[in-house]
Write an enzyme that holds these catalytic residues in place. Structure first.
Site, PDB file in Angstrom:
ATOM      1  N   GLU A   1     -40.308 -18.553  33.222  1.00 15.89           N
ATOM      2  CA  GLU A   1     -39.187 -17.929  33.945  1.00 15.89           C
ATOM      3  C   GLU A   1     -39.686 -16.828  34.857  1.00 15.89           C
ATOM      4  OE1 GLU A   1     -35.785 -16.387  31.727  1.00 15.89           O
ATOM      5  OE2 GLU A   1     -35.927 -18.088  30.354  1.00 15.89           O
TER       6      GLU A   1
ATOM      7  N   GLU B   1     -38.067 -16.117  24.253  1.00 13.54           N
ATOM      8  CA  GLU B   1     -37.945 -14.654  24.215  1.00 13.54           C
ATOM      9  C   GLU B   1     -37.440 -14.139  22.871  1.00 13.54           C
ATOM     10  OE1 GLU B   1     -35.742 -13.125  27.538  1.00 13.54           O
ATOM     11  OE2 GLU B   1     -37.303 -13.676  28.960  1.00 13.54           O
TER      12      GLU B   1
HETATM   13  C1  BGP Z   1     -34.088 -14.155  30.260  1.00 15.72           C
HETATM   14  C2  BGP Z   1     -33.420 -15.316  29.562  1.00 15.72           C
HETATM   15  C3  BGP Z   1     -32.661 -16.216  30.480  1.00 15.72           C
HETATM   16  C4  BGP Z   1     -31.943 -15.530  31.619  1.00 15.72           C
HETATM   17  C5  BGP Z   1     -32.793 -14.434  32.263  1.00 15.72           C
HETATM   18  C6  BGP Z   1     -32.027 -13.564  33.235  1.00 15.72           C
HETATM   19  O1  BGP Z   1     -34.226 -13.103  29.363  1.00 15.72           O
HETATM   20  O2  BGP Z   1     -34.385 -16.091  28.894  1.00 15.72           O
HETATM   21  O3  BGP Z   1     -31.802 -17.019  29.707  1.00 15.72           O
HETATM   22  O4  BGP Z   1     -30.668 -15.223  31.353  1.00 15.72           O
HETATM   23  O5  BGP Z   1     -33.379 -13.595  31.307  1.00 15.72           O
HETATM   24  O6  BGP Z   1     -31.291 -12.626  32.535  1.00 15.72           O
HETATM   25  P1  BGP Z   1     -29.851 -12.158  32.922  1.00 15.72           P
HETATM   26  O7  BGP Z   1     -29.019 -13.376  32.928  1.00 15.72           O
HETATM   27  O8  BGP Z   1     -29.474 -11.178  31.869  1.00 15.72           O
HETATM   28  O9  BGP Z   1     -29.971 -11.522  34.256  1.00 15.72           O
END
Ligand code: BGP
Length: 487
Positions: A386, A170
């Site tokens: 993800e 990302e």
């Molecule tokens: C994405 C990242 C992850 C993870 C996920 C959820 O952007 O790659 O590392 O954290 O989001 O986000 P958050 O933890 O802010 O809810």
């Protein structure tokens, strides 16, 4: 589009789950590891939720065998994890820390021993602090060089064991949050510097991909992009145009570079007109063009909805219905660095979508839209790296977690993946975020994503026990049936 019958998931589909080093490992200064920018940032007062850090996280560094055993129990086919750069190079470059390399090799061996395909992410936001201090991090080409060197070490050590590699996680998120909103390290609010740093990350990404193909000719590599499809609020052609603008600057700005090896002209022109175009050397274009990813990693949580911008449509500013626009769109026109988005579109709420407890839109159909758009534009196999639901989970007195909401969320999203496969999109795998609960960057341990509950909270590490949730057993069945039981 309606299909009478859905195609099955491919036989060798990579049913997976994901994590990232800083969010799970802990052991932040053990066995020779150097500090990363997240180690430093999380210790600055007021920066993270309840002051949470990844110092201990879920202690995966010491409990990884137990975690892999749970993956095996679940029948997981693939596990995505990231390598902490400063575990390998405590100073970001120079002397290698063998203990760091040994840890990741042991993890990879353990996965392979348990028939789980390792998916290795090279950069999930935890830049070595030494590189931030020495070179200003991603604002220097020296950091790109150090990154490529770090990648080489991993390619040479693990290239014969790991087939799937992910370069940047990302880039759109860590660059924007780090250099525009100052919400992540290195806490900068400067558009010019943001675009410069972003270009250097592109160079690092491209060089790493090209090098990989030389060193690991049989492996596969690609970046992971946080993709959100943009919708137009109405069929007014001016809103449709605004959605085109947003799609270009929010998505194509990165994806074109990864997949076509060049920047989209429209965005370059807008940046140039505003004095924000990054410094692009002649040889840079060759470097970008020569990198050929084997797949595209897609992280999907939600998209966005826009309408024509507030400057063109002054009357809309009085319209309460459209009052929820991003604050940066209201930025003063005298600003010496006006954001290009300001002239392009305004973000609005989507009236059709519900939201999570953290105000993220829930949009399974948007997942199919995303997969279709990316396939149509870039025609690369897609690895979903993800997708998941952050929620507050409750551990019952009998040590169970009944996360039906998570099962529902994942089921709806996976069905859209299957629809997309039936549409004709080439999808090689799906990684739920996340395998275990872990540290959410800015939301602490309260916002849980895992199939496995970790017995700790924001204030107390407790016993860090691993407790499979209901979703764990649900996903186990899905994997076993190769998705045939989703409907
Ligand atoms: C994405 C990242 C992850 C993870 C996920 C959820 O952007 O790659 O590392 O954290 O989001 O986000 P958050 O933890 O802010 O809810």
């Amino acid at each position: 589009m309606y299909h009478e019958k859905l195609d099955p998931f491919p036989d060798n589909f990579l049913w997976g789950a994901a994590s990232a080093a800083y969010q799970i490992e802990g052991a932040w200064k053990d066995d020779g590891k150097g500090p990363s920018i997240w180690d430093t940032f999380s210790k600055i007062e007021g920066k993270t939720f309840e002051g949470t850090t990844g110092d201990v996280a879920i202690n995966h560094y010491y409990q990884f065998k137990e975690d892999v055993a749970l993956m095996k129990k679940m029948g997981l086919k693939a596990y995505r994890f990231s390598v902490s750069w400063s575990r390998i190079f405590p100073e970001g470059e120079g002397k290698i820390n063998q203990a760091g390399l040994d840890f990741y090799e042991a993890l990879v061996d353990e996965l392979i021993k348990n028939d789980i395909e390792p998916l290795l992410t090279l950069y999930h936001w935890d830049l070595p602090q030494a590189l931030q201090d020495r070179y200003n991090g991603w604002e220097s080409r020296k950091t790109a060089e150090a990154f490529v060197n770090y990648c080489r070490v991993l390619f040479e050590r693990l290239g014969h064991k790991v087939t799937y590699w992910i370069t940047m996680n990302e880039q759109n998120v860590f660059i924007s949050l780090g250099y525009r909103w100052a919400a992540h390290p290195p806490i900068i609010k400067d558009l010019k510097r943001m675009y410069e740093a972003n270009h250097i990350v592109n160079i690092a990404n491209a060089k790493a991909i090209t090098l990989f193909h030389e060193v690991v000719p049989h492996g596969k590599i690609g970046p992971s992009f946080g993709y959100g499809p943009v919708y137009s609020l109405t069929s007014d052609p001016r809103d449709v145009l605004a959605a085109e603008n947003a799609e270009s600057i929010n998505n194509s700005w990165w994806l074109d570079v990864y997949c076509k090896g060049k920047y989209p002209e429209f965005v370059l022109k807008q940046l140039g007109d505003r004095g924000l175009k990054p410094t692009i050397l002649k040889e840079d274009m060759k470097i970008l063009a020569s990198a050929k990813p084997d797949f595209l990693g897609i992280n999907y949580y939600h998209g966005g909805t826009v309408k024509r911008n507030n400057i063109e449509c002054k009357e809309d500013r009085q319209d309460k219905k459209f009052s929820k626009v991003d604050p940066y769109l209201m930025q003063s026109q005298e600003d010496p660095n006006p954001s290009p988005e300001m002239a392009m579109f305004s973000s609005v709420e989507n009236p059709y979508l519900e939201k999570t407890a953290w105000e993220w839109e829930i949009d399974p159909v948007g997942f199919r839209v995303a997969l279709r758009r990316v396939q149509a534009k870039y025609d690369l196999p897609i690895l979903i790296t993800e997708n998941g639901l952050g929620a507050v989970d409750e551990l019952t007195a009998s040590e169970e977690v009944h996360d039906t909401y998570r099962i529902e969320y994942l089921q709806e999203h996976l069905l859209e993946v299957q629809q997309a496969i039936t549409d004709g999109v080439d999808i090689i795998g799906y990684c739920a975020w996340s395998f275990t609960d872990l540290l959410s960057w800015l939301n602490g341990y309260k916002k849980r994503y895992g199939f496995v509950y970790i017995n700790r909270d924001d204030f107390d590490e407790k016993n860090l026990a691993r407790i499979p949730k209901d979703s764990f057993y649900w996903y186990k069945d899905v994997i076993q049936a190769n998705g045939a039981n989703l409907l």
